[in-house]
Design a protein around this motif. Structure first.
Motif, PDB file in Angstrom:
ATOM      1  N   UNK A  16      25.787  -4.283  -0.154  1.00 45.46           N
ATOM      2  CA  UNK A  16      25.208  -5.110   0.903  1.00 45.46           C
ATOM      3  C   UNK A  16      26.117  -6.314   1.124  1.00 45.46           C
ATOM      4  N   UNK A  17      26.459  -6.568   2.375  1.00 47.97           N
ATOM      5  CA  UNK A  17      27.295  -7.709   2.768  1.00 47.97           C
ATOM      6  C   UNK A  17      26.418  -8.671   3.559  1.00 47.97           C
ATOM      7  N   UNK A  18      26.402  -9.934   3.140  1.00 44.66           N
ATOM      8  CA  UNK A  18      25.545 -10.920   3.802  1.00 44.66           C
ATOM      9  C   UNK A  18      26.330 -12.182   4.127  1.00 44.66           C
ATOM     10  N   UNK A  19      25.915 -12.864   5.176  1.00 47.36           N
ATOM     11  CA  UNK A  19      26.512 -14.134   5.559  1.00 47.36           C
ATOM     12  C   UNK A  19      27.580 -13.966   6.618  1.00 47.36           C
ATOM     13  N   UNK A  20      28.492 -14.923   6.668  1.00 50.74           N
ATOM     14  CA  UNK A  20      29.580 -14.913   7.643  1.00 50.74           C
ATOM     15  C   UNK A  20      30.799 -14.217   7.051  1.00 50.74           C
ATOM     16  N   UNK A  21      31.342 -13.256   7.769  1.00 49.65           N
ATOM     17  CA  UNK A  21      32.570 -12.584   7.362  1.00 49.65           C
ATOM     18  C   UNK A  21      33.666 -13.281   8.160  1.00 49.65           C
ATOM     19  N   UNK A  22      34.214 -14.328   7.541  1.00 50.14           N
ATOM     20  CA  UNK A  22      35.103 -15.221   8.280  1.00 50.14           C
ATOM     21  C   UNK A  22      36.223 -15.747   7.398  1.00 50.14           C
ATOM     22  N   UNK A  23      37.192 -16.376   8.043  1.00 51.95           N
ATOM     23  CA  UNK A  23      38.339 -16.925   7.329  1.00 51.95           C
ATOM     24  C   UNK A  23      37.896 -17.907   6.253  1.00 51.95           C
ATOM     25  N   UNK A  24      36.957 -18.749   6.565  1.00 48.74           N
ATOM     26  CA  UNK A  24      36.471 -19.726   5.596  1.00 48.74           C
ATOM     27  C   UNK A  24      35.901 -19.076   4.354  1.00 48.74           C
ATOM     28  N   UNK A  25      35.282 -17.927   4.518  1.00 51.58           N
ATOM     29  CA  UNK A  25      34.685 -17.216   3.398  1.00 51.58           C
ATOM     30  C   UNK A  25      35.701 -16.366   2.639  1.00 51.58           C
ATOM     31  N   UNK A  26      36.725 -15.907   3.333  1.00 51.92           N
ATOM     32  CA  UNK A  26      37.705 -15.002   2.727  1.00 51.92           C
ATOM     33  C   UNK A  26      38.915 -15.713   2.145  1.00 51.92           C
ATOM     34  N   UNK A  27      39.214 -16.916   2.601  1.00 46.94           N
ATOM     35  CA  UNK A  27      40.440 -17.612   2.209  1.00 46.94           C
ATOM     36  C   UNK A  27      40.546 -17.821   0.700  1.00 46.94           C
ATOM     37  N   UNK A  28      39.462 -18.131   0.060  1.00 46.74           N
ATOM     38  CA  UNK A  28      39.499 -18.444  -1.366  1.00 46.74           C
ATOM     39  C   UNK A  28      39.387 -17.201  -2.252  1.00 46.74           C
ATOM     40  N   UNK A  29      39.215 -16.036  -1.649  1.00 42.94           N
ATOM     41  CA  UNK A  29      39.008 -14.825  -2.434  1.00 42.94           C
ATOM     42  C   UNK A  29      40.205 -13.910  -2.312  1.00 42.94           C
ATOM     43  N   UNK A  30      40.503 -13.235  -3.399  1.00 38.40           N
ATOM     44  CA  UNK A  30      41.615 -12.292  -3.409  1.00 38.40           C
ATOM     45  C   UNK A  30      41.216 -11.007  -2.689  1.00 38.40           C
ATOM     46  N   UNK A  31      40.323 -10.256  -3.262  1.00 40.26           N
ATOM     47  CA  UNK A  31      39.818  -9.022  -2.665  1.00 40.26           C
ATOM     48  C   UNK A  31      38.356  -8.886  -3.081  1.00 40.26           C
ATOM     49  N   UNK A  59      39.430 -12.898  11.173  1.00 35.96           N
ATOM     50  CA  UNK A  59      39.810 -12.709   9.771  1.00 35.96           C
ATOM     51  C   UNK A  59      38.886 -11.710   9.089  1.00 35.96           C
ATOM     52  N   UNK A  60      37.610 -11.746   9.449  1.00 31.32           N
ATOM     53  CA  UNK A  60      36.655 -10.790   8.898  1.00 31.32           C
ATOM     54  C   UNK A  60      36.979  -9.371   9.335  1.00 31.32           C
ATOM     55  N   UNK A  61      37.308  -9.207  10.608  1.00 29.51           N
ATOM     56  CA  UNK A  61      37.710  -7.884  11.108  1.00 29.51           C
ATOM     57  C   UNK A  61      38.996  -7.444  10.408  1.00 29.51           C
ATOM     58  N   UNK A  62      39.935  -8.373  10.240  1.00 29.15           N
ATOM     59  CA  UNK A  62      41.181  -8.053   9.545  1.00 29.15           C
ATOM     60  C   UNK A  62      40.943  -7.602   8.121  1.00 29.15           C
ATOM     61  N   UNK A  63      40.013  -8.260   7.418  1.00 32.83           N
ATOM     62  CA  UNK A  63      39.671  -7.863   6.051  1.00 32.83           C
ATOM     63  C   UNK A  63      39.069  -6.456   6.032  1.00 32.83           C
ATOM     64  N   UNK A  65      39.539  -4.096   8.207  1.00 28.75           N
ATOM     65  CA  UNK A  65      40.624  -3.154   8.520  1.00 28.75           C
ATOM     66  C   UNK A  65      41.518  -2.919   7.307  1.00 28.75           C
ATOM     67  N   UNK A  66      41.826  -3.979   6.565  1.00 30.49           N
ATOM     68  CA  UNK A  66      42.638  -3.833   5.350  1.00 30.49           C
ATOM     69  C   UNK A  66      41.909  -2.969   4.328  1.00 30.49           C
ATOM     70  N   UNK A  67      40.599  -3.171   4.195  1.00 27.63           N
ATOM     71  CA  UNK A  67      39.805  -2.329   3.282  1.00 27.63           C
ATOM     72  C   UNK A  67      39.847  -0.874   3.728  1.00 27.63           C
ATOM     73  N   UNK A  68      39.663  -0.642   5.018  1.00 28.31           N
ATOM     74  CA  UNK A  68      39.684   0.721   5.553  1.00 28.31           C
ATOM     75  C   UNK A  68      41.009   1.407   5.225  1.00 28.31           C
ATOM     76  N   UNK A  69      42.113   0.685   5.388  1.00 32.49           N
ATOM     77  CA  UNK A  69      43.433   1.249   5.094  1.00 32.49           C
ATOM     78  C   UNK A  69      43.556   1.594   3.609  1.00 32.49           C
TER      79      UNK A  69
END
Length: 118
Positions: A16-31, A59-63, A65-69
């Protein structure tokens, strides 16, 4: 953005994925997905529930897409399902149904996994 394991058995993970899938949320995380499921996560089958997503930026869409790849190159399967209105709008505008396996609900996502070639 928060990721939760709903269940995990026989190589199938319900996440389950919750919240904002955004640059602010992804920047501090590796994967975030690999951090949650471990190093071999991309060779398995993951059903990603997007019902609790409030917003998705580029950035969320990019993440995603990277996961899909990574799933594709590792022999795994990713299915997005139960998209919130915000997630559905972004995916529709960007024609992401051409890239991702998507289902209306968890049952539909399970069917897509069952129909996927090994």
């Amino acid at each position: 953005m928060q990721l939760f394991i709903k269940s995990r058995q026989n190589g199938l993970s319900l996440i389950e994925l919750m919240g904002d899938v955004s640059q602010g949320q992804l920047a501090a995380r590796n994967d975030p997905l690999q951090d949650l499921l471990g190093d071999e996560c991309y060779s398995g089958q993951v059903l990603l529930d997007l019902q609790g997503v409030n917003a998705v930026d580029s950035s969320g869409v990019g993440w995603l897409l990277a996961c899909q790849k990574k799933f594709r190159t590792s022999g795994g399967t990713l299915v997005l399902h139960s998209l919130s209105p915000a997630a559905r709008d972004v995916m529709r505008i960007l024609n992401m149904q051409l890239v991702f396996k998507m289902a209306e609900d968890e049952a539909g996502a399970r069917r897509l996994v069952e129909e996927s070639p090994p």
